[in-house]
Write an enzyme that holds these catalytic residues in place. Structure first.
Site, PDB file in Angstrom:
ATOM      1  N   CYS A 112      17.682 -14.266  -0.969  1.00 18.03           N
ATOM      2  CA  CYS A 112      16.851 -14.674   0.164  1.00 18.03           C
ATOM      3  C   CYS A 112      15.631 -13.780   0.378  1.00 18.03           C
ATOM      4  O   CYS A 112      14.671 -14.189   1.036  1.00 18.03           O
ATOM      5  CB  CYS A 112      17.691 -14.711   1.443  1.00 18.03           C
ATOM      6  SG  CYS A 112      19.101 -15.846   1.349  1.00 18.03           S
ATOM      7  N   HIS A 245      12.981 -14.736   7.685  1.00 19.84           N
ATOM      8  CA  HIS A 245      13.906 -15.514   6.868  1.00 19.84           C
ATOM      9  C   HIS A 245      14.731 -16.391   7.804  1.00 19.84           C
ATOM     10  O   HIS A 245      15.240 -15.920   8.827  1.00 19.84           O
ATOM     11  CB  HIS A 245      14.800 -14.569   6.065  1.00 19.84           C
ATOM     12  CG  HIS A 245      15.928 -15.253   5.381  1.00 19.84           C
ATOM     13  ND1 HIS A 245      15.766 -16.418   4.653  1.00 19.84           N
ATOM     14  CD2 HIS A 245      17.254 -14.942   5.308  1.00 19.84           C
ATOM     15  CE1 HIS A 245      16.936 -16.775   4.160  1.00 19.84           C
ATOM     16  NE2 HIS A 245      17.849 -15.911   4.542  1.00 19.84           N
ATOM     17  N   ASN A 275      19.030 -22.725   5.839  1.00 18.93           N
ATOM     18  CA  ASN A 275      18.660 -21.530   5.084  1.00 18.93           C
ATOM     19  C   ASN A 275      18.302 -21.947   3.659  1.00 18.93           C
ATOM     20  O   ASN A 275      19.177 -22.314   2.873  1.00 18.93           O
ATOM     21  CB  ASN A 275      19.824 -20.549   5.085  1.00 18.93           C
ATOM     22  CG  ASN A 275      19.538 -19.271   4.319  1.00 18.93           C
ATOM     23  OD1 ASN A 275      18.530 -19.144   3.645  1.00 18.93           O
ATOM     24  ND2 ASN A 275      20.445 -18.311   4.413  1.00 18.93           N
TER      25      ASN A 275
END
Length: 318
Positions: A112, A245, A275
């Site tokens: 990520c 994020h 996500n």
């Protein structure tokens, strides 16, 4: 000379998978998912769509905004955890699809945090004069790493791609980037699968200790944001926009609260996208650029945390 983001782009697959649809598959509810994560839907790539295809759509948007063609590119970096194949790199496959000649092209894998790692590398190429026009992309087909019977993980992730184009600028641009990793914490978020003699070994699905990841993320993001502000004599109130994020709304809000940053200055796309791993920061950035929230001269802080564990931030004068 700084590297300035002169174009942004994004792409989300056509299929959107809602929490209500997941209710019919696993033991969960829309309310349970939304209260714990802030997610109501996520996008899932079609069977024929590869990570390089997602990247291609986002790249073309960013290049159009930047007013460049593939012939102008001298560097392509793709951040991904879900490459089309073991090799060649997704960046090389994308280069061919763009018709970008023989410029340097390679992948970065930091889960990520991958986009921030890739952005930091490209920033150094531009700062040094080695690159005059760099394409940086975060692209993921994370749905292919999910056990769709595991409600702890399958509700969290989605597919997509976000891209930026970097060019030199004497005034505005990336002020600094900050990267960290702690391999001793790799076990709290991992896909412990591998290919051995043509067979998949280990466990090829996402495994996550949710509570441990949450605690780690809240601490790491607070520290990295302060680290990014310190060299420039800034504090939280000096940030015009936080582009985080998109992992969990509680983590995002905790980071902003610790910085003393009003929540209305947070860019969030989590509710409808989930996500998207390395794609989440550039996807959110493109949203805020295109709707006019981010304006020239503003201070924009990008941050992310991911498996590895990895974490990073970039301070940008837009």
């Amino acid at each position: 000379m700084r590297s300035r983001i002169v174009g942004t782009g994004s792409y989300l697959p056509a299929q959107s998978l809602s929490n209500q649809e997941l209710e019919s598959r696993i033991d969960t509810t829309d309310e349970w998912i939304f209260q714990r994560t802030g997610i109501r839907a996520r996008h899932v790539a079609a069977e024929h769509e590869h990570t390089s295809d997602l990247a291609l759509h986002a790249a073309r948007q960013a290049m159009e905004m930047a007013g460049i063609t593939a012939a102008d590119l001298d560097l392509i970096i793709v951040a991904t955890t879900t490459p089309d194949m073991i090799f060649p790199s997704t960046a090389c496959l994308l280069q061919a699809k763009l018709g970008a000649g023989t410029c340097a092209a390679f992948d970065v894998q930091a889960v990520c945090t991958g986009f921030l790692y890739a952005l930091s590398i490209a920033d150094k190429f531009v700062n040094s004069g080695q690159s005059k026009c760099a394409l940086v992309i975060g692209a993921e087909k994370f749905s292919r790493l999910l056990d769709w019977t595991d409600r702890r993980t399958c509700v969290l992730f989605g597919d997509g791609a976000g891209a930026v184009v970097l060019k030199p600028d004497p005034e505005h641009g990336i002020l600094s980037t900050h990267l960290h990793a702690d391999g001793t914490q790799s076990h709290i978020l991992q896909v412990p699968g591998f290919v051995d003699n043509g067979e998949i070994g280990g466990h090829a699905y996402v495994q996550m200790d949710g509570q441990a990841v949450f605690r780690f993320a809240v601490r790491a993001l607070d520290e990295i944001c302060r680290e990014a502000l310190a060299p420039h004599g800034m504090k939280g109130s000096d940030i015009d926009w936080l582009v985080p994020h998109q992992a969990n709304i509680r983590i995002i809000q905790a980071t902003a609260d610790k910085l003393g940053l009003p929540r209305e200055r947070i860019v969030t796309t989590l509710e409808r996208q989930g996500n998207t791993s390395a794609a989440s920061v550039p996807l959110a950035l493109d949203t805020a650029v295109r709707d006019g929230r981010i304006q020239r001269g503003q201070n924009v802080l990008l941050e992310a945390v991911g498996g590895g564990m990895t974490w990073g931030a970039a301070m940008v004068r837009w």
